[in-house]
Design a protein around this motif. Structure first.
Motif, PDB file in Angstrom:
ATOM      1  N   LEU A  14       0.837  -1.204   0.000  1.00 39.99           N
ATOM      2  CA  LEU A  14       0.000   0.000   0.000  1.00 39.99           C
ATOM      3  C   LEU A  14       0.873   1.256   0.000  1.00 39.99           C
ATOM      4  CD1 LEU A  14      -2.904  -0.880   2.472  1.00 39.99           C
ATOM      5  CD2 LEU A  14      -3.091  -0.424   0.022  1.00 39.99           C
ATOM      6  N   GLU A  15       1.979   1.206   0.751  1.00 35.53           N
ATOM      7  CA  GLU A  15       2.895   2.346   0.773  1.00 35.53           C
ATOM      8  C   GLU A  15       3.498   2.594  -0.602  1.00 35.53           C
ATOM      9  OE1 GLU A  15       5.631   1.173   3.764  1.00 35.53           O
ATOM     10  OE2 GLU A  15       4.422   1.922   5.433  1.00 35.53           O
ATOM     11  N   SER A  16       3.821   1.510  -1.320  1.00 34.99           N
ATOM     12  CA  SER A  16       4.419   1.655  -2.645  1.00 34.99           C
ATOM     13  C   SER A  16       3.394   2.058  -3.700  1.00 34.99           C
ATOM     14  CB  SER A  16       5.102   0.337  -3.049  1.00 34.99           C
ATOM     15  OG  SER A  16       6.248   0.110  -2.254  1.00 34.99           O
ATOM     16  N   LEU A  17       2.147   1.600  -3.536  1.00 34.96           N
ATOM     17  CA  LEU A  17       1.096   1.982  -4.480  1.00 34.96           C
ATOM     18  C   LEU A  17       0.725   3.458  -4.336  1.00 34.96           C
ATOM     19  CD1 LEU A  17      -1.271  -1.129  -4.228  1.00 34.96           C
ATOM     20  CD2 LEU A  17       0.188  -0.511  -6.152  1.00 34.96           C
ATOM     21  N   ARG A  18       0.902   4.002  -3.135  1.00 37.08           N
ATOM     22  CA  ARG A  18       0.627   5.424  -2.847  1.00 37.08           C
ATOM     23  C   ARG A  18      -0.780   5.839  -3.276  1.00 37.08           C
ATOM     24  NH1 ARG A  18       6.221   8.333  -4.959  1.00 37.08           N
ATOM     25  NH2 ARG A  18       7.529   6.475  -4.820  1.00 37.08           N
ATOM     26  N   PRO A  19      -1.811   5.271  -2.661  1.00 36.80           N
ATOM     27  CA  PRO A  19      -3.186   5.594  -3.064  1.00 36.80           C
ATOM     28  C   PRO A  19      -3.542   7.073  -2.947  1.00 36.80           C
ATOM     29  CG  PRO A  19      -3.139   4.355  -0.996  1.00 36.80           C
ATOM     30  CD  PRO A  19      -1.768   4.276  -1.570  1.00 36.80           C
ATOM     31  N   ASP A  66       9.615   3.869  -7.023  1.00 35.79           N
ATOM     32  CA  ASP A  66      10.210   3.192  -5.867  1.00 35.79           C
ATOM     33  C   ASP A  66      11.351   2.280  -6.305  1.00 35.79           C
ATOM     34  OD1 ASP A  66       8.381   4.444  -4.312  1.00 35.79           O
ATOM     35  OD2 ASP A  66       7.463   2.652  -3.486  1.00 35.79           O
ATOM     36  N   TYR A  67      11.118   1.508  -7.343  1.00 38.97           N
ATOM     37  CA  TYR A  67      12.121   0.562  -7.818  1.00 38.97           C
ATOM     38  C   TYR A  67      13.387   1.300  -8.286  1.00 38.97           C
ATOM     39  CZ  TYR A  67      14.455  -2.947 -10.688  1.00 38.97           C
ATOM     40  OH  TYR A  67      15.387  -3.793 -11.239  1.00 38.97           O
ATOM     41  N   GLY A  68      13.193   2.296  -9.130  1.00 40.36           N
ATOM     42  CA  GLY A  68      14.330   3.017  -9.698  1.00 40.36           C
ATOM     43  C   GLY A  68      15.155   3.732  -8.652  1.00 40.36           C
ATOM     44  N   ARG A  84       9.477   3.430   1.811  1.00 39.96           N
ATOM     45  CA  ARG A  84       8.416   2.536   1.354  1.00 39.96           C
ATOM     46  C   ARG A  84       8.898   1.093   1.351  1.00 39.96           C
ATOM     47  NH1 ARG A  84       4.745   6.334   0.098  1.00 39.96           N
ATOM     48  NH2 ARG A  84       5.552   8.318  -0.641  1.00 39.96           N
ATOM     49  N   GLY A  85       8.095   0.223   0.745  1.00 34.25           N
ATOM     50  CA  GLY A  85       8.310  -1.212   0.848  1.00 34.25           C
ATOM     51  C   GLY A  85       9.701  -1.686   0.511  1.00 34.25           C
ATOM     52  N   MET A  86      10.239  -1.278  -0.636  1.00 35.72           N
ATOM     53  CA  MET A  86      11.575  -1.728  -1.019  1.00 35.72           C
ATOM     54  C   MET A  86      12.650  -1.130  -0.125  1.00 35.72           C
ATOM     55  SD  MET A  86      11.858  -2.027  -5.174  1.00 35.72           S
ATOM     56  CE  MET A  86      13.551  -2.615  -5.024  1.00 35.72           C
ATOM     57  N   GLN A  87      12.502   0.142   0.235  1.00 30.64           N
ATOM     58  CA  GLN A  87      13.490   0.776   1.095  1.00 30.64           C
ATOM     59  C   GLN A  87      13.551   0.107   2.464  1.00 30.64           C
ATOM     60  OE1 GLN A  87      11.154   2.344  -0.710  1.00 30.64           O
ATOM     61  NE2 GLN A  87      11.757   4.422  -1.279  1.00 30.64           N
ATOM     62  N   LYS A  88      12.406  -0.403   2.924  1.00 30.49           N
ATOM     63  CA  LYS A  88      12.342  -1.066   4.225  1.00 30.49           C
ATOM     64  C   LYS A  88      12.787  -2.522   4.161  1.00 30.49           C
ATOM     65  CE  LYS A  88       8.574   1.841   5.955  1.00 30.49           C
ATOM     66  NZ  LYS A  88       7.155   1.894   6.354  1.00 30.49           N
TER      67      LYS A  88
END
Length: 306
Positions: A14-19, A66-68, A84-88
């Protein structure tokens, strides 16, 4: 870095999707559709599919961002913005790649459905297929690839083009079946407000971006000039809507968007007088709300003038 067990997979995604970013992406389609209502060309199925496609493209952009940023090392624990998700460490690179592929597929399916419903002429079908592919490429290459354009200060012009001109004019064209230059002032206003949202994000992360070689326009301008630039974006968007209303909308309802002006001016004054990147943290959500309110009120004025 946070432990992977401290954040659930659902929360991380949800954090990565940024609704919270979706309403702003949809605002351009709402504005284009309101213009279609105003000119008597509104088509509900087309508007709904356009909203869905815009949402998928925004989600794609968020995931790719987020990925980049993580792959390039520009998102670190020192950044002021939320990790966010990847950073965590909760979402792996392979999981994010899979999510990107799924989102690209969904965006393509939604876009093809939109074109199938809205377009009849072969030139329109081909044209919007090309624009759709360009939108997907732009969403991904903002931070992904050997030379991401977000790292050389071109993010703002991309936002103006895709979140303003193409989104508003495209939504109108798909419903009306033709282009009318009358839509370009509202389209420009919408794009400028979206660029202001990006600029606040970049002002917040300006120090971390500078350290990590992410040369956003805010980094290139420097903190003070980036604040003046921010004020110009808000003033420019307001003037576009004022000029359009003077030329095209008689009566009081066309001026509904001015109800958002105190919020915009308060925001602008704060940004101009708050010197720290940390002070920009609450301003991102504030700018999103102000931009969304402005677009909704302007769209309401168009509908009331139908």
């Amino acid at each position: 870095m946070n432990s992977p067990t401290s954040v659930s997979q659902t929360q991380a995604w949800l954090e990565s999707l940024r609704p919270k970013t979706l309403p702003l992406a949809l605002a351009a389609i709402i504005t284009g559709s309101a213009l279609a209502v105003w000119t008597g060309h509104f088509k509900l199925p087309v508007a709904l599919l356009a909203l869905l496609t815009a949402a998928m493209l925004q989600i794609l952009s968020n995931l790719a961002n987020d990925y980049g940023d993580v792959v390039k090392g520009s998102d670190t624990e020192k950044r002021i913005g939320p990790l966010r998700g990847m950073q965590k460490g909760v979402i792996t690179a392979s999981q994010m790649k899979k999510a990107l592929k799924i989102t690209v597929l969904l965006a393509c399916l939604s876009g093809i459905a939109l074109i199938a419903v809205a377009c009849e002429e072969p030139r329109d079908i081909l044209g919007f297929l090309v624009l759709g592919l360009l939108a997907i490429v732009a969403a991904i290459t903002y931070t992904v690839g050997a030379k991401p354009y977000g790292y050389i200060g071109l993010g703002d012009i991309s936002v103006l083009i895709f979140f303003g001109w193409l989104s508003v004019a495209g939504a109108y064209y798909l419903q009306a079946g033709f282009f009318d230059s009358i839509v370009m002032l509202p389209a420009t206003a919408c794009g400028l407000l979206s660029a202001a949202v990006l600029n606040i994000n970049n002002l917040r992360d300006i120090e971390d971006d500078k350290r990590n070689g992410k040369n956003t326009l805010a980094v290139r301008l420097g903190p003070q000039k980036a604040r003046y630039y921010h004020a110009c974006l808000i003033i420019g968007a307001t003037l576009c809507l004022v000029l359009f209303t003077i030329q095209n909308l008689p009566g009081w309802s066309g001026w509904l968007f001015l109800l958002a002006l105190p919020l915009l001016l308060k925001h602008m004054w704060y940004v101009l007088n708050e010197p720290t990147p940390e002070g920009m943290r609450p301003m991102l959500e504030h700018m999103v709300k102000a931009a969304l309110l402005t677009n909704i009120l302007f769209s309401a004025g168009l509908v009331l003038n139908y």
